[in-house]
Motif scaffolding. Structure first.
Motif, mmCIF file in Angstrom:
data_model
loop_
_atom_site.group_PDB
_atom_site.id
_atom_site.type_symbol
_atom_site.label_atom_id
_atom_site.label_comp_id
_atom_site.label_asym_id
_atom_site.label_seq_id
_atom_site.Cartn_x
_atom_site.Cartn_y
_atom_site.Cartn_z
ATOM 1 N N THR A 274 49.745 67.732 114.396
ATOM 2 C CA THR A 274 49.504 68.767 113.395
ATOM 3 C C THR A 274 50.743 68.893 112.516
ATOM 4 O OG1 THR A 274 48.628 71.000 113.019
ATOM 5 C CG2 THR A 274 50.350 70.783 114.680
ATOM 6 N N GLY A 275 50.668 69.760 111.541
ATOM 7 C CA GLY A 275 51.793 69.964 110.640
ATOM 8 C C GLY A 275 51.315 70.357 109.265
ATOM 9 N N LEU A 276 52.113 70.033 108.261
ATOM 10 C CA LEU A 276 51.806 70.386 106.883
ATOM 11 C C LEU A 276 51.361 69.130 106.148
ATOM 12 C CD1 LEU A 276 54.860 72.704 106.134
ATOM 13 C CD2 LEU A 276 52.598 73.350 106.978
ATOM 14 N N GLY A 277 50.079 69.069 105.772
ATOM 15 C CA GLY A 277 49.543 67.862 105.163
ATOM 16 C C GLY A 277 48.595 68.145 104.016
ATOM 17 N N LEU A 278 48.327 67.104 103.247
ATOM 18 C CA LEU A 278 47.361 67.178 102.156
ATOM 19 C C LEU A 278 45.966 66.859 102.678
ATOM 20 C CD1 LEU A 278 49.439 65.189 99.529
ATOM 21 C CD2 LEU A 278 48.880 67.613 99.367
ATOM 22 N N PRO A 279 44.958 67.680 102.367
ATOM 23 C CA PRO A 279 43.603 67.391 102.819
ATOM 24 C C PRO A 279 43.128 65.990 102.443
ATOM 25 C CG PRO A 279 43.712 69.612 101.951
ATOM 26 C CD PRO A 279 45.044 68.976 101.660
ATOM 27 N N SER A 280 43.480 65.521 101.247
ATOM 28 C CA SER A 280 43.044 64.195 100.815
ATOM 29 C C SER A 280 43.604 63.086 101.697
ATOM 30 C CB SER A 280 43.471 63.948 99.361
ATOM 31 O OG SER A 280 44.882 64.029 99.228
ATOM 32 N N GLU A 281 44.794 63.284 102.252
ATOM 33 C CA GLU A 281 45.405 62.277 103.106
ATOM 34 C C GLU A 281 45.047 62.435 104.578
ATOM 35 O OE1 GLU A 281 49.459 61.125 100.721
ATOM 36 O OE2 GLU A 281 49.620 62.631 102.286
ATOM 37 N N MET A 282 44.722 63.653 104.983
ATOM 38 C CA MET A 282 44.501 63.940 106.405
ATOM 39 C C MET A 282 43.036 63.976 106.811
ATOM 40 S SD MET A 282 47.507 64.159 107.710
ATOM 41 C CE MET A 282 47.175 64.974 109.275
ATOM 42 N N LYS A 283 42.147 64.008 105.838
ATOM 43 C CA LYS A 283 40.725 64.164 106.131
ATOM 44 C C LYS A 283 40.213 63.110 107.116
ATOM 45 C CE LYS A 283 38.197 65.214 102.655
ATOM 46 N NZ LYS A 283 37.391 65.187 101.422
ATOM 47 N N ALA A 284 40.600 61.861 106.922
ATOM 48 C CA ALA A 284 40.111 60.780 107.783
ATOM 49 C C ALA A 284 40.510 60.998 109.235
ATOM 50 C CB ALA A 284 40.644 59.443 107.289
ATOM 51 N N TYR A 285 41.695 61.538 109.447
ATOM 52 C CA TYR A 285 42.181 61.734 110.812
ATOM 53 C C TYR A 285 41.559 62.962 111.463
ATOM 54 C CZ TYR A 285 45.393 58.423 108.770
ATOM 55 O OH TYR A 285 45.920 57.345 108.109
ATOM 56 N N VAL A 286 41.144 63.914 110.647
ATOM 57 C CA VAL A 286 40.367 65.037 111.173
ATOM 58 C C VAL A 286 38.970 64.551 111.562
ATOM 59 C CG1 VAL A 286 39.307 67.265 110.604
ATOM 60 C CG2 VAL A 286 41.646 66.776 109.872
ATOM 61 N N LYS A 287 38.387 63.719 110.703
ATOM 62 C CA LYS A 287 37.041 63.214 110.946
ATOM 63 C C LYS A 287 36.969 62.318 112.182
ATOM 64 C CE LYS A 287 35.104 64.951 107.161
ATOM 65 N NZ LYS A 287 34.010 65.949 107.202
ATOM 66 N N ASP A 288 38.045 61.540 112.440
ATOM 67 C CA ASP A 288 37.984 60.628 113.597
ATOM 68 C C ASP A 288 38.507 61.271 114.885
ATOM 69 O OD1 ASP A 288 40.791 60.495 113.650
ATOM 70 O OD2 ASP A 288 40.903 58.418 112.989
ATOM 71 N N GLY A 289 38.871 62.561 114.807
ATOM 72 C CA GLY A 289 39.263 63.292 116.000
ATOM 73 C C GLY A 289 40.729 63.217 116.362
ATOM 74 N N THR A 290 41.535 62.518 115.566
ATOM 75 C CA THR A 290 42.970 62.435 115.854
ATOM 76 C C THR A 290 43.645 63.788 115.657
ATOM 77 O OG1 THR A 290 43.020 60.131 115.132
ATOM 78 C CG2 THR A 290 45.125 61.279 115.234
ATOM 79 N N VAL A 291 43.238 64.501 114.616
ATOM 80 C CA VAL A 291 43.832 65.799 114.251
ATOM 81 C C VAL A 291 42.766 66.880 114.327
ATOM 82 C CG1 VAL A 291 44.920 67.102 112.382
ATOM 83 C CG2 VAL A 291 45.541 64.701 112.756
ATOM 84 N N LYS A 292 43.057 67.937 115.066
ATOM 85 C CA LYS A 292 42.107 69.050 115.168
ATOM 86 C C LYS A 292 42.304 70.055 114.033
ATOM 87 C CE LYS A 292 41.474 68.645 120.156
ATOM 88 N NZ LYS A 292 41.649 69.300 121.487
ATOM 89 N N SER A 293 43.547 70.276 113.638
ATOM 90 C CA SER A 293 43.812 71.156 112.502
ATOM 91 C C SER A 293 45.206 70.887 111.976
ATOM 92 C CB SER A 293 43.653 72.633 112.875
ATOM 93 O OG SER A 293 44.730 73.069 113.694
ATOM 94 N N PHE A 294 45.411 71.220 110.706
ATOM 95 C CA PHE A 294 46.708 71.139 110.056
ATOM 96 C C PHE A 294 46.677 72.160 108.934
ATOM 97 C CE2 PHE A 294 43.924 68.491 107.640
ATOM 98 C CZ PHE A 294 44.358 68.555 106.330
ATOM 99 N N GLY A 295 47.720 72.249 108.136
ATOM 100 C CA GLY A 295 47.709 73.268 107.097
ATOM 101 C C GLY A 295 48.614 72.943 105.930
ATOM 102 N N LEU A 296 48.530 73.765 104.899
ATOM 103 C CA LEU A 296 49.381 73.649 103.721
ATOM 104 C C LEU A 296 49.070 74.816 102.786
ATOM 105 C CD1 LEU A 296 51.585 71.639 102.716
ATOM 106 C CD2 LEU A 296 49.852 70.616 101.251
ATOM 107 N N TRP A 297 49.704 74.846 101.663
ATOM 108 C CA TRP A 297 49.437 75.779 100.578
ATOM 109 C C TRP A 297 49.050 74.931 99.373
ATOM 110 C CZ3 TRP A 297 53.810 75.025 103.364
ATOM 111 C CH2 TRP A 297 54.747 74.157 102.792
#
Length: 356
Positions: A274-297
């Motif tokens: 987890t950490g501070l990430g861009l949805p456009s870059e992290m979406k694939a890893y959320v979809k494949d189950g690697t990342v459960k949640s992350f955040g940003l502004w």
């Protein structure tokens, strides 16, 4: 209030146009009618604003490093603000995120007689003398994203949110991802000299000690906002700490690199990221189950507010008295800091709603 409860109804309900492509791949919806950017913690109605911005200003945007999507999004917000105030806006900067690399660009700003400089300091200390030299030459200096150690080297600092909320939120996200069993975690940061990273890490350490006895911080490493180096550091963490259960990376480059590495490794599903990430870059890893949640502004708002604050200063006003950006008024605290708003948590349930 625990950051777990932050659902940020007001964060940035990104519509299709929010942070949409704007020229060379940069995007931002900052200040547009289609983005509901939250009234920040520094916003008030009414605020004591610092005066009008004159037209024709020449403003330089200097990120820690260029060709990083996060800073591209911030620059898109800056471009929008420059269009609104009829200023000439240009992003300049190094390919490596170091204070030493930024120095030549600060000198360029002075030599080319820019009216204002909006900078994310890669090193809180080393750029200070050059920024003071810029001020002496009549350049209005505003920092965004990462501040300088000596606040007299800038007028206003535009921070994305409060360090307290950022640090506690990331600890909460990793705690939820790992579960009640807890275990060992590590932090993969950007540069060891980055003021914002170090402030967040200090808060994370305090939050872990006070409220998360199930989690043990075993290491903090630095990828210097370089994707390849960050991936190497993530791999090295697994070799050094075979019982590691989670990685927190408070940097968009680092969290994407760590997620990519874990996604393609035997650790997928057993080591949480987890950490501070861009949805456009992290979406694939959320979809494949690697990342459960992350955040940003909304990074576009950093550039957007930075330009307005710099414009006020370059026009002879004092943005520390408060300033108007678009249709909102922002107050500035006693340390010269304006806050955009709190962080948004992204999960499988909402990540498709965000396009930056």
């Amino acid at each position: 209030m625990r950051p777990t409860r932050l659902r940020l109804v007001a964060f940035l309900a990104v519509a299709a146009a929010s942070l949409a492509a704007c020229g060379g791949g940069s995007s931002a919806g900052a200040g547009s009618s289609s983005s509901a950017a939250a009234p920040s913690e520094s916003a008030s109605t009414p605020a004591a604003t610092a005066g009008a911005v004159k037209e024709g200003l020449k403003i330089a945007i200097l990120p820690k490093a260029i060709n990083i999507p996060y800073f591209d999004a911030a620059y898109a917000g800056a471009q929008k603000a420059c269009a609104e105030i009829k200023a000439e806006c240009e992003q300049i900067g190094p390919t490596q995120a170091t204070g030493a690399a930024q120095l030549q660009f600060i000198n360029t700003v002075i030599q080319k007689k820019y009216d204002a400089l909006v900078i994310s300091a890669a090193d809180a200390n080393s750029v200070v003398p050059a920024l003071k030299k810029a001020q002496d030459a009549g350049v209005a200096v505003v920092t965004y994203d990462a501040d300088v150690a000596d606040t007299s080297a800038r007028s206003v600092m535009v921070k994305p949110t409060t360090p307290d909320l950022i640090g506690k939120s990331q600890v909460d996200w990793i705690s939820k991802a790992i579960g009640s069993g807890g275990g060992e975690i590590a932090i993969l940061s950007a540069a060891a000299t980055a003021e914002n990273q170090n402030a967040w890490i200090k808060i994370m350490e305090a939050e872990l000690a006070a409220n998360h006895p199930e989690l043990k911080l075993v290491d903090t490493v630095y990828g210097d906002d370089d994707a390849a180096k960050s991936a190497e550091k993530a791999a090295a963490l697994m070799q050094s700490h075979p019982n590691l259960k989670g990685i927190i990376s408070p940097t968009t480059v680092g969290v994407a690199a760590a997620a990519k590495y874990i996604s393609g490794s035997k650790y997928k599903g057993t080591v949480q990221v987890t950490g501070l990430g861009l949805p456009s870059e992290m979406k694939a890893y959320v979809k494949d189950g690697t990342v459960k949640s992350f955040g940003l502004w909304d990074p576009g708002m950093l550039g957007y507010l930075g330009v307005y604050a710099a414009g006020v200063k370059a026009s002879g006003g004092d943005p520390k008295a408060g300033f108007k950006a678009g249709d909102k008024d922002y107050t500035v605290d006693g340390d010269g800091v304006a806050i955009v708003g709190p962080p948004q948590e992204f999960t499988a349930e909402n990540v498709d709603q965000f396009t930056f």
